[in-house]
Every structure is written in structure tokens, then in C-alpha cells.
Design an enzyme around this catalytic site. Structure first.
Site, PDB file in Angstrom:
ATOM      1  N   LYS A  22      -1.416 -13.188 -10.744  1.00  0.00           N
ATOM      2  CA  LYS A  22      -2.037 -12.914 -12.055  1.00  0.00           C
ATOM      3  C   LYS A  22      -1.041 -12.232 -12.996  1.00  0.00           C
ATOM      4  O   LYS A  22      -0.904 -12.612 -14.157  1.00  0.00           O
ATOM      5  CB  LYS A  22      -3.267 -12.010 -11.855  1.00  0.00           C
ATOM      6  CG  LYS A  22      -3.693 -11.254 -13.100  1.00  0.00           C
ATOM      7  CD  LYS A  22      -4.904 -10.421 -12.848  1.00  0.00           C
ATOM      8  CE  LYS A  22      -4.893  -8.949 -12.993  1.00  0.00           C
ATOM      9  NZ  LYS A  22      -4.051  -8.130 -13.712  1.00  0.00           N
ATOM     10  N   ASN A  23      -0.334 -11.234 -12.476  1.00  0.00           N
ATOM     11  CA  ASN A  23       0.535 -10.446 -13.360  1.00  0.00           C
ATOM     12  C   ASN A  23       1.830 -11.166 -13.742  1.00  0.00           C
ATOM     13  O   ASN A  23       2.605 -10.652 -14.541  1.00  0.00           O
ATOM     14  CB  ASN A  23       0.826  -9.073 -12.734  1.00  0.00           C
ATOM     15  CG  ASN A  23      -0.422  -8.203 -12.738  1.00  0.00           C
ATOM     16  OD1 ASN A  23      -1.436  -8.568 -13.343  1.00  0.00           O
ATOM     17  ND2 ASN A  23      -0.361  -7.064 -12.064  1.00  0.00           N
ATOM     18  N   ARG A  93      -6.133  -6.544 -21.631  1.00  0.00           N
ATOM     19  CA  ARG A  93      -5.015  -5.911 -22.333  1.00  0.00           C
ATOM     20  C   ARG A  93      -3.792  -6.807 -22.421  1.00  0.00           C
ATOM     21  O   ARG A  93      -3.011  -6.735 -23.366  1.00  0.00           O
ATOM     22  CB  ARG A  93      -4.599  -4.637 -21.614  1.00  0.00           C
ATOM     23  CG  ARG A  93      -5.614  -3.566 -21.573  1.00  0.00           C
ATOM     24  CD  ARG A  93      -5.065  -2.425 -20.773  1.00  0.00           C
ATOM     25  NE  ARG A  93      -3.744  -2.039 -21.250  1.00  0.00           N
ATOM     26  CZ  ARG A  93      -3.519  -1.293 -22.303  1.00  0.00           C
ATOM     27  NH1 ARG A  93      -4.518  -0.822 -22.988  1.00  0.00           N
ATOM     28  NH2 ARG A  93      -2.292  -1.008 -22.668  1.00  0.00           N
ATOM     29  N   CYS A 117      -9.146   2.094 -21.218  1.00  0.00           N
ATOM     30  CA  CYS A 117     -10.015   1.375 -20.294  1.00  0.00           C
ATOM     31  C   CYS A 117     -10.305   2.277 -19.105  1.00  0.00           C
ATOM     32  O   CYS A 117      -9.828   3.400 -19.045  1.00  0.00           O
ATOM     33  CB  CYS A 117      -9.385   0.075 -19.846  1.00  0.00           C
ATOM     34  SG  CYS A 117      -8.069   0.315 -18.702  1.00  0.00           S
ATOM     35  N   ARG A 122      -3.795   4.176 -21.273  1.00  0.00           N
ATOM     36  CA  ARG A 122      -2.922   3.018 -21.423  1.00  0.00           C
ATOM     37  C   ARG A 122      -2.398   2.791 -22.845  1.00  0.00           C
ATOM     38  O   ARG A 122      -2.693   1.759 -23.480  1.00  0.00           O
ATOM     39  CB  ARG A 122      -3.614   1.758 -20.880  1.00  0.00           C
ATOM     40  CG  ARG A 122      -4.063   1.920 -19.448  1.00  0.00           C
ATOM     41  CD  ARG A 122      -4.646   0.675 -18.859  1.00  0.00           C
ATOM     42  NE  ARG A 122      -3.636  -0.292 -18.472  1.00  0.00           N
ATOM     43  CZ  ARG A 122      -3.904  -1.427 -17.833  1.00  0.00           C
ATOM     44  NH1 ARG A 122      -5.147  -1.726 -17.518  1.00  0.00           N
ATOM     45  NH2 ARG A 122      -2.952  -2.256 -17.508  1.00  0.00           N
ATOM     46  N   PRO A 123      -1.587   3.725 -23.354  1.00  0.00           N
ATOM     47  CA  PRO A 123      -1.031   3.529 -24.703  1.00  0.00           C
ATOM     48  C   PRO A 123      -0.004   2.389 -24.752  1.00  0.00           C
ATOM     49  O   PRO A 123       0.405   1.874 -23.705  1.00  0.00           O
ATOM     50  CB  PRO A 123      -0.350   4.872 -24.996  1.00  0.00           C
ATOM     51  CG  PRO A 123      -0.092   5.484 -23.669  1.00  0.00           C
ATOM     52  CD  PRO A 123      -1.146   4.969 -22.726  1.00  0.00           C
ATOM     53  N   ILE A 124       0.417   1.999 -25.971  1.00  0.00           N
ATOM     54  CA  ILE A 124       1.398   0.909 -26.113  1.00  0.00           C
ATOM     55  C   ILE A 124       2.610   1.379 -26.914  1.00  0.00           C
ATOM     56  O   ILE A 124       3.346   0.582 -27.485  1.00  0.00           O
ATOM     57  CB  ILE A 124       0.766  -0.313 -26.813  1.00  0.00           C
ATOM     58  CG1 ILE A 124      -0.102   0.150 -27.983  1.00  0.00           C
ATOM     59  CG2 ILE A 124      -0.042  -1.164 -25.861  1.00  0.00           C
ATOM     60  CD1 ILE A 124      -0.316  -0.900 -28.993  1.00  0.00           C
ATOM     61  N   ASP A 125       2.796   2.719 -26.941  1.00  0.00           N
ATOM     62  CA  ASP A 125       3.888   3.277 -27.746  1.00  0.00           C
ATOM     63  C   ASP A 125       5.261   2.727 -27.356  1.00  0.00           C
ATOM     64  O   ASP A 125       6.125   2.539 -28.211  1.00  0.00           O
ATOM     65  CB  ASP A 125       3.884   4.809 -27.648  1.00  0.00           C
ATOM     66  CG  ASP A 125       3.965   5.282 -26.204  1.00  0.00           C
ATOM     67  OD1 ASP A 125       3.117   4.877 -25.394  1.00  0.00           O
ATOM     68  OD2 ASP A 125       4.893   6.054 -25.871  1.00  0.00           O
ATOM     69  N   GLN A 126       5.483   2.435 -26.074  1.00  0.00           N
ATOM     70  CA  GLN A 126       6.805   1.957 -25.644  1.00  0.00           C
ATOM     71  C   GLN A 126       7.061   0.522 -26.129  1.00  0.00           C
ATOM     72  O   GLN A 126       8.181   0.171 -26.459  1.00  0.00           O
ATOM     73  CB  GLN A 126       6.955   2.038 -24.123  1.00  0.00           C
ATOM     74  CG  GLN A 126       6.844   3.447 -23.584  1.00  0.00           C
ATOM     75  CD  GLN A 126       7.889   4.380 -24.199  1.00  0.00           C
ATOM     76  OE1 GLN A 126       9.085   4.141 -24.124  1.00  0.00           O
ATOM     77  NE2 GLN A 126       7.417   5.440 -24.841  1.00  0.00           N
ATOM     78  N   ASP A 306      -1.795  -0.839  -7.913  1.00  0.00           N
ATOM     79  CA  ASP A 306      -2.790  -1.900  -7.754  1.00  0.00           C
ATOM     80  C   ASP A 306      -3.225  -2.101  -6.298  1.00  0.00           C
ATOM     81  O   ASP A 306      -4.130  -2.889  -6.019  1.00  0.00           O
ATOM     82  CB  ASP A 306      -2.260  -3.237  -8.308  1.00  0.00           C
ATOM     83  CG  ASP A 306      -2.072  -3.193  -9.817  1.00  0.00           C
ATOM     84  OD1 ASP A 306      -2.485  -2.208 -10.437  1.00  0.00           O
ATOM     85  OD2 ASP A 306      -1.500  -4.159 -10.368  1.00  0.00           O
ATOM     86  N   VAL A 328       0.598   6.736 -11.552  1.00  0.00           N
ATOM     87  CA  VAL A 328       0.804   5.749 -12.625  1.00  0.00           C
ATOM     88  C   VAL A 328      -0.322   5.797 -13.669  1.00  0.00           C
ATOM     89  O   VAL A 328      -0.073   5.808 -14.867  1.00  0.00           O
ATOM     90  CB  VAL A 328       0.953   4.321 -12.035  1.00  0.00           C
ATOM     91  CG1 VAL A 328       1.139   3.290 -13.145  1.00  0.00           C
ATOM     92  CG2 VAL A 328       2.125   4.269 -11.063  1.00  0.00           C
ATOM     93  N   ARG A 398     -11.477 -11.127 -12.486  1.00  0.00           N
ATOM     94  CA  ARG A 398     -10.254 -11.056 -13.305  1.00  0.00           C
ATOM     95  C   ARG A 398      -9.016 -11.287 -12.435  1.00  0.00           C
ATOM     96  O   ARG A 398      -8.013 -11.804 -12.911  1.00  0.00           O
ATOM     97  CB  ARG A 398     -10.122  -9.668 -13.952  1.00  0.00           C
ATOM     98  CG  ARG A 398     -11.023  -9.409 -15.129  1.00  0.00           C
ATOM     99  CD  ARG A 398     -10.554  -8.174 -15.876  1.00  0.00           C
ATOM    100  NE  ARG A 398      -9.121  -8.255 -16.094  1.00  0.00           N
ATOM    101  CZ  ARG A 398      -8.281  -7.232 -16.000  1.00  0.00           C
ATOM    102  NH1 ARG A 398      -8.696  -6.036 -15.737  1.00  0.00           N
ATOM    103  NH2 ARG A 398      -6.990  -7.401 -16.201  1.00  0.00           N
TER     104      ARG A 398
END
Ligand SMILES: CC(=O)N[C@H]1[C@@H](OP(=O)(O)OP(=O)(O)OC[C@H]2O[C@@H](n3ccc(=O)[nH]c3=O)[C@H](O)[C@@H]2O)O[C@H](CO)[C@@H](O)[C@@H]1O
Ligand SMILES: C=C(OP(=O)(O)O)C(=O)O
Length: 438
Positions: A22-23, A93, A117, A122-126, A306, A328, A398
Site C-alpha cells: 500500500k505504502n 492523507r 487523524c 501529522r503535520p506537513i511542515d516538512q 505500523d 513516531v 484501507r
């Protein structure tokens, strides 16, 4: 609405095959938007809800995409719409991974903010830090992120504050069509990053160093569709290995690649599980007595977050006390409350969970709090006395293709059935109560 019913007590036996990862497949599908010419054909695509969500995102953007019998085709030659609305990003996401390809190819992107979530903020700053370093102007408003660049993105030296998987992928994809060279430091080293880099290179990109802490991307002018096969899903494979170990089973997991799951194999062996490394997979034999082991989740090649919930299920059967530290995600112990409903002895202290065993697990009505929790609760159900019923299967779907059928094939008593109307309404009530009491 459906539920999974597990009746414990069977030792698993036989052979089972892992699906495509999936990933890997999600970023690979996003990357197919980079091809201005030709069709991409992707093999070993799992029929997961997330894959269909990603397909719908690309459809919305006017790419010509199709998925059938494990093969995904994508043609993105035409004019693309540069927007991904909230209805898709909310579901998954990974939809945000279209930002890099769109910025690189079209110079602009308008994507809904992914938000938080269940497992953490789970920010997206990077991701954004990388795009800005390459010359994009990023604005956030009304729940959307708007990124634009005059002309092409510019190669840059970018150091990630944390080796984020998604940020590494998004920036790597953006850099493929940038002017000049991008050097990405402190990046994620997961096998899925290497898989994505291989696909990008097959499309004509020049990506070197994927799988190490530094990736170097020399920008090219144009990319074209390519043929690629997705690597096996190491998390699904690992979940099935744990299912064998917990039941004292003897299962061959085809597609389990030692190099991809080294920390899991090491920890299982420390617990006394016998693992035989074979050419195209791994044989896992569960012992009569499991030893407790401590573990800490970390970016690859550390122990994967995971696999944390599934491993916790196994530790409930170990003789003694084990400590799990989750580093994590800040909120990835949601499954503990569900395990406790099954009589598990788990205490939470901040980032750590203390698991004491062996516990006689008891079948109970439990809910999947995220996709891995779903698999973990089914695994626990395999050794519980009586019947375990799992609801909220949309999470499980999912990330797992027919998990119940795979376990059935190994001899487990697992069924997926429709819930009755009465069960559905009482489950809704319980959900509200749980949210109120949380
Ligand atoms: C589709 C996919 O591949 N999902 C995987 C990916 O998610 P994802 O790519 O979202 O995970 P990341 O590696 O980005 O996140 C790891 C940590 O970094 C933090 N972070 C991330 C980005 C950012 O800009 N800023 C920031 O602070 C996150 O909040 C989290 O605490 O890697 C996770 C970590 O192995 C896995 O659990 C997910 O299964
Ligand atoms: C957390 C996971 O996935 P995602 O990043 O897609 O939510 C996962 O696969 O366990």
C-alpha cells in the site's frame, strides 16, 4: 455494515502470499502524474480502498486511469486540473502526495489540508519547507494549501528535521522536473522510498541514493510513462507472520523479504519464534512459550510503527513483562483500550505501553481504531477464548485485502458477515458514548 467474527483456538498452517505494498503503490500512482507523455502500467497493485481513493483523485485531475486485476494504468498526457478537494484528502492523507508532481509539472497546486487523524496530529511542515526551498510560494487559507512557482522549481539543498516518509516522497517527486540538482538530507530510508525512486528513474528521472540518508536528484526536462511492479507489502507480510507466531502455527509467507523486515524478524527471534529465510519468502513457526521483549518504534531501519499494534497482540501471550515505546506518532495506542476489553494487561505511561503476560484473552466486541489496530485485534482473536467481533472495518480495508480470507486459508475460524440493523444502531450508540467518555 459488516463485521469480522473470529473464533480462537486454531493453530495456523499453510502458505499465504503478501499483496503489493500500500505504502508504495500510493506514491507511485501520484508520481504517474509526472509523465507528460505515454502510459504507465503498474503491476502487483493491491485492491485496497486507498488505491481506489487515489485513482479517484487522479480521475478528478483529468488523468486517464484504470485499475483491474492488480494492474493500474495511468495516462496523464492531457491538461491536468491542479486541485485535490477535501472529500479525497479527508479519506486518505496520502492524497497530499499529488502536490509535488503537480507543482513540478504545472507550477501550481491547490490541495485540501490533510488535518489530524486518530494516530496523531501529522503535520506537513516538512513537505512545505521543501517546496519553499525550491522556490514555491505557499499560502494556507480556507482549509486549502495553495502553492505556486514562477517558471520551474529550482534544485536546492534541503535538510528534513525528521525523516518523514511522505515529505521525502513529495519533495523527491517535485525535484525530478526541477531546474538543477536537489540534495535531500536526513530523508526516510524505507523500502517504499526505493520503490518510488525506481519507478521515477524508469520514467526518465535521475534519482540517486534512495534507501540511504541522502538523496540526490538531478532535474530532467520531461518524463514519460513507464512499466513498474510494486514491492510486496512488508506490513501485511509481518502481520501474517505474527498471526502464525501467536497461534503456535507453521506458515510460509510468500513475499516476506528479510531486508525489508529485519527489525521484526530480530524481535520475533528474540521471543523464541523460529524463522526460516527462504528464496521467495519466510517460514514462521510459533513456539510453545514466547519470551517478552522490549521495543521502540523508529523510522526505517528501526522497528516500524505500523507493526506496533500487531506486535502488542503477540506480547500479551509472552511470559513476563515487555515495554513498547512509540516514538513516531504521539497517539498510536488507541488499540490498547480495545485489547483491554479482551482482558489484556496493558498499562500506558506517556509514550510507553507496559504489556504483562501471558494473558488468557477473552473474545469481545471490539472496534478497529485504525487499520493496523484492526489487524492486531483479529490476531488477538485467533488465540482468545470464545468469539471476537470486530467492527469499523473501513479502517482495515484501507490496508488489507481480504485479511479474513487469507487467515481462513491457513485454517483460522474467521468470517466476514453483515451486521443486523439492531447491532448497527447499538454500535452507533456505543461509538457516541465512547467519544463522549474519551
Ligand atoms: C502512505 C504511507 O506511506 N504511510 C506511512 C507513512 O506515513 P507519513 O508519510 O504520513 O508519515 P511520516 O513519516 O511523514 O510521519 C512520521 C512522523 O513525522 C511527523 N511529520 C511528518 C511530516 C511533516 O511534515 N512533519 C512532521 O512532523 C509526523 O507527524 C509523524 O510523527 O509513514 C508512516 C511512518 O512510518 C507510516 O506509519 C505510514 O503507514
Ligand atoms: C498509518 C498508516 O497509513 P496512512 O499513512 O496511510 O494513514 C498505516 O499504513 O499504518
Amino acid at each position: 455494515m459488516e463485521k469480522i467474527v473470529v473464533r480462537g483456538g486454531k493453530r495456523l498452517n499453510g502458505t499465504v502470499k503478501a499483496e503489493g505494498a500500500k505504502n508504495s503503490v500510493l506514491p507511485v500512482i501520484a508520481a504517474s502524474l509526472l509523465a507528460e507523455e505515454g502510459t504507465s502500467t503498474i503491476y502487483d497493485v493491491p485492491t485496497l480502498a486507498d488505491v481506489f481513493t487515489m485513482k479517484n483523485v487522479l480521475n478528478y485531475m483529468d488523468a486517464d486511469v484504470n485499475v483491474e486485476n492488480g494492474v493500474f494504468t495511468s495516462n496523464a498526457e492531457g491538461e491536468l486540473t491542479t486541485e485535490a478537494p477535501f472529500e479525497y484528502v479527508r479519506k486518505m492523507r496520502a492524497s497530499f502526495l499529488v502536490m509535488g508532481p503537480l507543482l513540478a509539472r504545472k507550477g501550481c497546486a491547490h490541495i485540501a489540508l490533510p488535518g489530524g487523524c486518530a494516530i496523531g496530529s501529522r503535520p506537513i511542515d516538512q513537505h512545505l519547507k521543501g517546496f519553499e526551498a525550491m522556490g514555491a510560494v505557499v499560502e494556507i487559507g480556507n482549509g486549502y494549501i495553495e502553492a505556486k512557482v514562477q517558471g520551474r522549481l529550482q534544485g536546492a539543498r534541503i535538510y528534513l528535521d525528521f525523516p518523514s516518509v511522505g515529505a521525502t516522497e513529495n519533495i523527491m517527486m517535485a525535484a525530478t522536473l526541477a531546474e538543477g540538482t536537489t540534495i535531500l538530507e536526513n530523508v526516510a530510508e524505507e523500502p517504499e522510498i526505493v520503490d518510488l525512486a525506481n519507478y521515477l528513474n524508469a520514467m526518465g528521472a535521475k534519482v540517486r541514493g534512495a534507501g540511504t540518508g541522502t538523496i540526490r536528484i538531478e532535474g530532467v526536462k520531461q518524463m514519460k510513462g513507464a512499466v513498474h511492479s510494486i514491492i510486496p507489502d512488508r506490513i501485511e507480510a509481518g502481520s501474517l507472520m505474527i498471526a502464525s507466531a501467536i497461534t503456535g502455527g507453521d506458515v510460509f509467507v510468500e513475499g516476506a523479504i528479510h531486508e525489508h523486515i529485519r527489525p521484526l524478524v530480530a524481535k520475533l527471534r528474540e521471543m523464541g519464534v523460529i524463522i526460516e529465510d527462504e528464496d521467495n519468502g519466510m517460514r514462521v513457526i510459533g513456539p510453545d512459550i514466547l519470551r517478552p521483549v522490549d521495543l521502540k518504534t523508529m523510522p526505517h531501519p528501526g522497528f516500524p510503527t505500523d507493526m506496533q499494534a500487531q506486535f502488542m497482540a503477540l506480547l500479551t501471550q509472552a511470559k513476563g513483562t515487555a515495554v513498547i515505546t512509540e516514538t513516531v506518532f504521539e497517539n498510536r495506542f488507541m488499540h490498547v483500550e480495545e485489547f483491554r476489553r479482551m482482558n489484556a494487561d496493558v498499562k500506558i505511561e506517556g509514550k510507553t505501553a507496559i504489556v504483562s503476560g501471558p494473558t488468557r484473552l477473552q473474545g469481545a466486541e471490539v472496534a478497529a481504531t485504525d487499520l493496523r489496530a484492526g489487524a492486531a485485534l483479529i490476531i488477538a482473536g485467533l488465540v482468545a477464548e470464545g468469539e471476537t467481533t470486530l467492527t469499523e472495518l473501513r479502517h482495515l480495508d484501507r490496508g488489507y485485502v481480504d485479511f479474513h480470507k487469507k487467515l481462513q486459508g491457513l485454517g483460522a475460524r474467521v468470517e466476514r458477515v453483515e451486521v443486523t440493523e439492531m447491532e448497527e444502531s447499538s454500535s452507533k450508540e456505543e461509538k457516541i458514548l465512547r467519544t463522549v467518555n474519551h
